[in-house]
Design an enzyme around this catalytic site. Sequence first.
Site, short mmCIF file in Angstrom:
data_model
loop_
_atom_site.label_atom_id
_atom_site.label_comp_id
_atom_site.label_asym_id
_atom_site.label_seq_id
_atom_site.Cartn_x
_atom_site.Cartn_y
_atom_site.Cartn_z
N SER A 1 0.82 -1.21 0.00
CA SER A 1 0.00 0.00 0.00
C SER A 1 0.86 1.26 0.00
O SER A 1 0.56 2.22 -0.71
CB SER A 1 -0.93 0.00 1.22
OG SER A 1 -0.21 0.19 2.43
N GLU A 2 1.91 1.26 0.79
CA GLU A 2 2.76 2.45 0.86
C GLU A 2 3.47 2.73 -0.46
O GLU A 2 3.62 3.89 -0.86
CB GLU A 2 3.81 2.28 1.98
CG GLU A 2 3.24 2.31 3.39
CD GLU A 2 2.67 3.68 3.75
OE1 GLU A 2 3.15 4.69 3.21
OE2 GLU A 2 1.74 3.73 4.58
N ILE A 3 3.89 1.69 -1.16
CA ILE A 3 4.55 1.87 -2.45
C ILE A 3 3.54 2.37 -3.49
O ILE A 3 3.82 3.29 -4.27
CB ILE A 3 5.20 0.55 -2.94
CG1 ILE A 3 6.32 0.12 -1.98
CG2 ILE A 3 5.73 0.72 -4.35
CD1 ILE A 3 7.47 1.11 -1.88
#
Length: 434
Positions: free
Chosen positions: A94-96
């Site tokens: 999700s962060e990427i």
Amino acid sequence: MSKRRLSAHCKLGMQQNIGKQQKSPKKYEDDVTLCKGVPSQHSLCHTFSDAAEIKDFRKRLLTWYNKCKRDLPWRKMATSEADADRRAYAVWVSEIMLQQTQVASVISYYNRWMQKWPTLQELAEASLEEVNELWAGLGYYSRGKRLQEGACKVVSQMAGHMPRTAEELQKLLPGVGKYTAGAIASIAFGQAEKDLKVSAERLLGKPASKYSQLTDVEECANTTGSCSLCLPPSEPWDPSLGVANFPRKTTKKKPRIEHTATCVLQRRCIGGEPEYLIVQRPSSGLLAGLWEFPSLLLEPGQEKQPKSVLADHLQTWVGSDMAVGHLQHVGEVLHIFSHIRQTYVIYFLNLNKDERNWDREVELPASRWVTKTEFESSAISTAMKKILKAYEAWSSKISSDKVVKRKRDLKSEERSSCKRQLSLDSFFATDPKN
């Protein structure tokens, strides 16, 4: 929770909930004065008088968050997944995906990704081609490539176990910087980032000398704009605004201008459905490994003759005797990359219309014929989707114009026939006087 994320939550919380508390105008004036005052060792406008005040602040902030937070799939994974490695993997993905990409755009991609590769091990077994196909349209394609490379590294070198600290995450995983590492460590493993610990101590007004010398945004609020946090400034610094000078807008480098000649090569398969030729881009550089229509980046000076330049480039696929005149101009499509303003000059070539055997099978390893459905499911960029859409609009207009012309010709023939018939009738007509 990372420092940047907490700052955003604090700002929203104070606006929507905390600001409702009873507070005298004088206190607000004092806060503003402190923000505009002389920089100190720690930020006085965030100083609380005692621990109870901090506890109350946290309680109200979390209450606001629980009430107003968005229902996002990665948040569910972060709270419901018991396995630490799978939880960290879900947060990592999700962060990427959220890097320089809006939440609304990410949700559907995230759900498809986690459905296809729910674990690190499954992603490690995937090919880059599969990763690019799923990532197609999300942009910044190197992110997907680094995720897959990172999964392979975790499986092969770390026995499938994700690094447990922000320092190790940043050091060992490709494409993971300080912010992403801190987010994974805090959300997946419940670890507070070091910078956040220092900020928490400062809430009580403890001297910064005991901790790392960390510059806060309010500590340069009365400076001349020379703080390293603010460079490069593109707007004049207004000392009367204090912290309202932030965020500072940076001077963006103008994107370079490029032109690319592209050809939609089409042929009819046995069932009559059209097929298009796509070729694969190099494994490094812009849009690495993605598929596209045969294209050629035009060098300076070639923009004036894209048709002939493209014709020479197409010899690889259509034979050495292709004439420039066979290419039909479709139009142009503009696509903006983060650092490139790319104009695609589009041409069309139907390989079935000529007597020569141009519809031969292409045997180059980085080329293949695909139907429209196969094209859309391939690892193609948004720019290529725009080009196909532009071609279809042009083709539809051409077909419509042909229908109109055919109807006009038929009407013209009917009028001519009618006139001829009238002439014959007049010739054979009996004179009523006789």
